[in-house]
Design a protein around this motif. Structure first.
Motif, PDB file in Angstrom:
ATOM      1  N   ASN A  34      17.471  31.791  72.076  1.00 30.03           N
ATOM      2  CA  ASN A  34      17.162  31.873  70.658  1.00 30.03           C
ATOM      3  C   ASN A  34      15.905  31.072  70.325  1.00 30.03           C
ATOM      4  O   ASN A  34      15.020  31.531  69.597  1.00 30.03           O
ATOM      5  N   GLU A  35      15.805  29.882  70.897  1.00 30.17           N
ATOM      6  CA  GLU A  35      14.641  29.025  70.658  1.00 30.17           C
ATOM      7  C   GLU A  35      13.376  29.617  71.283  1.00 30.17           C
ATOM      8  O   GLU A  35      12.296  29.554  70.705  1.00 30.17           O
ATOM      9  N   LYS A  36      13.532  30.181  72.463  1.00 30.94           N
ATOM     10  CA  LYS A  36      12.378  30.747  73.163  1.00 30.94           C
ATOM     11  C   LYS A  36      11.861  32.006  72.492  1.00 30.94           C
ATOM     12  O   LYS A  36      10.638  32.225  72.399  1.00 30.94           O
ATOM     13  N   CYS A  37      12.759  32.851  72.018  1.00 32.48           N
ATOM     14  CA  CYS A  37      12.358  34.136  71.439  1.00 32.48           C
ATOM     15  C   CYS A  37      12.050  34.069  69.953  1.00 32.48           C
ATOM     16  O   CYS A  37      11.372  34.954  69.424  1.00 32.48           O
ATOM     17  N   SER A  38      12.585  33.053  69.285  1.00 33.81           N
ATOM     18  CA  SER A  38      12.414  32.926  67.827  1.00 33.81           C
ATOM     19  C   SER A  38      12.895  34.171  67.091  1.00 33.81           C
ATOM     20  O   SER A  38      12.252  34.673  66.168  1.00 33.81           O
ATOM     21  N   ILE A  39      14.035  34.701  67.557  1.00 29.45           N
ATOM     22  CA  ILE A  39      14.680  35.845  66.916  1.00 29.45           C
ATOM     23  C   ILE A  39      15.955  35.341  66.257  1.00 29.45           C
ATOM     24  O   ILE A  39      16.665  34.517  66.846  1.00 29.45           O
ATOM     25  N   PRO A  40      16.260  35.784  65.034  1.00 32.57           N
ATOM     26  CA  PRO A  40      17.489  35.339  64.378  1.00 32.57           C
ATOM     27  C   PRO A  40      18.693  35.453  65.300  1.00 32.57           C
ATOM     28  O   PRO A  40      18.822  36.444  66.036  1.00 32.57           O
ATOM     29  N   LYS A  41      19.558  34.471  65.257  1.00 39.50           N
ATOM     30  CA  LYS A  41      20.672  34.402  66.196  1.00 39.50           C
ATOM     31  C   LYS A  41      21.552  35.652  66.148  1.00 39.50           C
ATOM     32  O   LYS A  41      21.988  36.171  67.192  1.00 39.50           O
ATOM     33  N   GLY A  42      21.834  36.146  64.949  1.00 43.19           N
ATOM     34  CA  GLY A  42      22.676  37.336  64.816  1.00 43.19           C
ATOM     35  C   GLY A  42      22.047  38.554  65.470  1.00 43.19           C
ATOM     36  O   GLY A  42      22.729  39.331  66.161  1.00 43.19           O
ATOM     37  N   THR A  43      20.740  38.729  65.269  1.00 43.22           N
ATOM     38  CA  THR A  43      20.016  39.850  65.885  1.00 43.22           C
ATOM     39  C   THR A  43      20.028  39.716  67.397  1.00 43.22           C
ATOM     40  O   THR A  43      20.259  40.691  68.126  1.00 43.22           O
ATOM     41  N   LEU A  44      19.785  38.496  67.881  1.00 39.15           N
ATOM     42  CA  LEU A  44      19.770  38.245  69.319  1.00 39.15           C
ATOM     43  C   LEU A  44      21.130  38.545  69.945  1.00 39.15           C
ATOM     44  O   LEU A  44      21.214  39.151  71.027  1.00 39.15           O
ATOM     45  N   GLN A  45      22.210  38.163  69.268  1.00 38.56           N
ATOM     46  CA  GLN A  45      23.550  38.437  69.796  1.00 38.56           C
ATOM     47  C   GLN A  45      23.820  39.937  69.884  1.00 38.56           C
ATOM     48  O   GLN A  45      24.441  40.411  70.842  1.00 38.56           O
ATOM     49  N   ARG A  46      23.349  40.687  68.885  1.00 41.88           N
ATOM     50  CA  ARG A  46      23.545  42.144  68.913  1.00 41.88           C
ATOM     51  C   ARG A  46      22.758  42.778  70.066  1.00 41.88           C
ATOM     52  O   ARG A  46      23.242  43.690  70.728  1.00 41.88           O
ATOM     53  N   ILE A  47      21.535  42.280  70.282  1.00 46.60           N
ATOM     54  CA  ILE A  47      20.724  42.781  71.398  1.00 46.60           C
ATOM     55  C   ILE A  47      21.420  42.508  72.722  1.00 46.60           C
ATOM     56  O   ILE A  47      21.544  43.390  73.583  1.00 46.60           O
ATOM     57  N   LEU A  48      21.903  41.282  72.894  1.00 52.18           N
ATOM     58  CA  LEU A  48      22.571  40.909  74.142  1.00 52.18           C
ATOM     59  C   LEU A  48      23.848  41.706  74.354  1.00 52.18           C
ATOM     60  O   LEU A  48      24.150  42.143  75.467  1.00 52.18           O
ATOM     61  N   ARG A  49      24.594  41.898  73.271  1.00 49.27           N
ATOM     62  CA  ARG A  49      25.849  42.663  73.379  1.00 49.27           C
ATOM     63  C   ARG A  49      25.575  44.116  73.776  1.00 49.27           C
ATOM     64  O   ARG A  49      26.281  44.697  74.611  1.00 49.27           O
ATOM     65  N   THR A  50      24.518  44.700  73.192  1.00 49.98           N
ATOM     66  CA  THR A  50      24.144  46.078  73.526  1.00 49.98           C
ATOM     67  C   THR A  50      23.733  46.181  74.990  1.00 49.98           C
ATOM     68  O   THR A  50      24.180  47.078  75.721  1.00 49.98           O
ATOM     69  N   LEU A  51      22.881  45.252  75.430  1.00 52.46           N
ATOM     70  CA  LEU A  51      22.432  45.248  76.827  1.00 52.46           C
ATOM     71  C   LEU A  51      23.603  45.015  77.776  1.00 52.46           C
ATOM     72  O   LEU A  51      23.650  45.587  78.877  1.00 52.46           O
ATOM     73  N   GLU A  52      24.557  44.197  77.324  1.00 55.95           N
ATOM     74  CA  GLU A  52      25.739  43.938  78.153  1.00 55.95           C
ATOM     75  C   GLU A  52      26.594  45.198  78.275  1.00 55.95           C
ATOM     76  O   GLU A  52      27.075  45.530  79.375  1.00 55.95           O
ATOM     77  N   GLU A  53      26.778  45.907  77.182  1.00 55.44           N
ATOM     78  CA  GLU A  53      27.569  47.142  77.196  1.00 55.44           C
ATOM     79  C   GLU A  53      26.930  48.199  78.102  1.00 55.44           C
ATOM     80  O   GLU A  53      27.631  48.984  78.753  1.00 55.44           O
ATOM     81  N   LEU A  54      25.594  48.207  78.152  1.00 53.52           N
ATOM     82  CA  LEU A  54      24.867  49.192  78.958  1.00 53.52           C
ATOM     83  C   LEU A  54      24.697  48.761  80.409  1.00 53.52           C
ATOM     84  O   LEU A  54      24.167  49.512  81.230  1.00 53.52           O
ATOM     85  N   GLY A  55      25.140  47.551  80.718  1.00 57.13           N
ATOM     86  CA  GLY A  55      25.105  47.094  82.100  1.00 57.13           C
ATOM     87  C   GLY A  55      23.829  46.397  82.528  1.00 57.13           C
ATOM     88  O   GLY A  55      23.620  46.150  83.719  1.00 57.13           O
ATOM     89  N   TYR A  56      22.958  46.056  81.564  1.00 59.35           N
ATOM     90  CA  TYR A  56      21.691  45.410  81.905  1.00 59.35           C
ATOM     91  C   TYR A  56      21.761  43.884  81.817  1.00 59.35           C
ATOM     92  O   TYR A  56      20.871  43.198  82.329  1.00 59.35           O
ATOM     93  N   VAL A  57      22.766  43.394  81.165  1.00 55.06           N
ATOM     94  CA  VAL A  57      22.954  41.940  81.003  1.00 55.06           C
ATOM     95  C   VAL A  57      24.422  41.631  81.237  1.00 55.06           C
ATOM     96  O   VAL A  57      25.301  42.440  80.916  1.00 55.06           O
TER      97      VAL A  57
END
Length: 271
Positions: A34-57
């Motif tokens: 979150n600190e490195k990307c400077s993206i709102p925490k909620g948005t970052l969590q949604r991105i990570l969750r999506t990537l996790e569901e797709l098998g990339y994270v």
């Protein structure tokens, strides 16, 4: 143009930025990322969750750090192999064309279709009118049937599921027929289509494997039925699998042996 960025998808841009940032080191806590990307925490969590569901994270443990998976490595390997594959295998494909004087295609699976990534043409006036980038339904083509036959079971099931969802005319009978052909191809190492894709054209295809034993492409030859006789069919059934085996050696594939009744196969092609 100044307005070009209007067409950019900001959510996709953010997701790719997160991926590029995560590639810098092996794992990230949510706070550090979150600190490195400077993206709102909620948005970052949604991105990570999506990537996790797709098998990339994947998350190393519940509530723990996040890391990229080797799915990215797999994609990179596929892209690299497809980009170089035609150049690498061109001598083999050209030699095969010279032996049979028919157009030779090198194809890969993309979604539900096979795509021609390299081609060596014949000098016949009557030949398949296809170009590099041409795509066709995998389940109807010799190349596609061969590729499906050597997919890992999980990937094959996923393909069948997507095929049924994309085309409601695909019945259980058709699926059973696909599986039946796949079983034969796994034993014989060759696949056919008998005018299923193009009327008046029959095709023979064989698999190309990489160093892990995974299928990465198919070598195929489509021939107008008017030029198919027993002698020429026998030649195709000898030369195409040999060329595919030679191509596999270029990628240091393990030895994979197949056997088939060439007389019966010739009978199928010319019947």
């Amino acid at each position: 143009m100044a307005d070009d960025k209007y067409f950019m998808m900001r959510s996709l841009e953010k997701a790719l930025f997160v991926i590029e940032t995560m590639a810098i080191k092996s794992n990230w806590t949510l706070k550090a990322l979150n600190e490195k990307c400077s993206i709102p925490k909620g948005t970052l969590q949604r991105i990570l969750r999506t990537l996790e569901e797709l098998g990339y994270v994947r998350q190393l443990e519940r509530g723990g750090a996040y890391t990229l998976t080797l799915k990215f490595h797999k994609l990179g390997k596929q892209i690299a192999s497809q980009s170089d594959m035609g150049v690498t295998l061109n001598p083999i494909l050209s030699a095969l064309r010279d032996k049979v004087n028919e157009t030779i295609n090198l194809s890969v699976l993309s979604g539900l279709n096979m795509v021609v990534v390299h081609q060596v043409g014949s000098d016949h006036a009557l030949q398949m009118d296809s170009v590099i980038g041409t795509s066709f339904p995998a389940y109807l083509s010799a190349s596609g049937k061969v590729f499906l036959a050597f997919l890992p079971e999980e990937e094959l099931r996923r393909f069948i599921k997507e095929l049924r969802h994309s085309d409601f005319s695909i019945t259980t009978e058709i699926i059973n027929s696909i599986y039946k052909e796949i079983e034969c191809i796994r034993e014989q190492g060759i696949g056919f289509d008998f005018e299923e894709l193009y009327k008046g054209v029959r095709c023979v295809a064989a698999p190309v494997f990489d160093d892990t034993g995974k299928i990465i492409a198919t070598i195929s030859c489509s021939v107008p039925t008017v030029r198919l006789d027993r002698y020429f069919s026998q030649k195709l059934l000898y030369e195409i699998p040999n060329a595919a085996a030679e191509a596999s050696k270029m990628f240091h594939a393990p030895d994979i042996s197949f056997s088939f009744d060439i007389d019966a196969a010739v009978g199928q092609l010319v019947e």
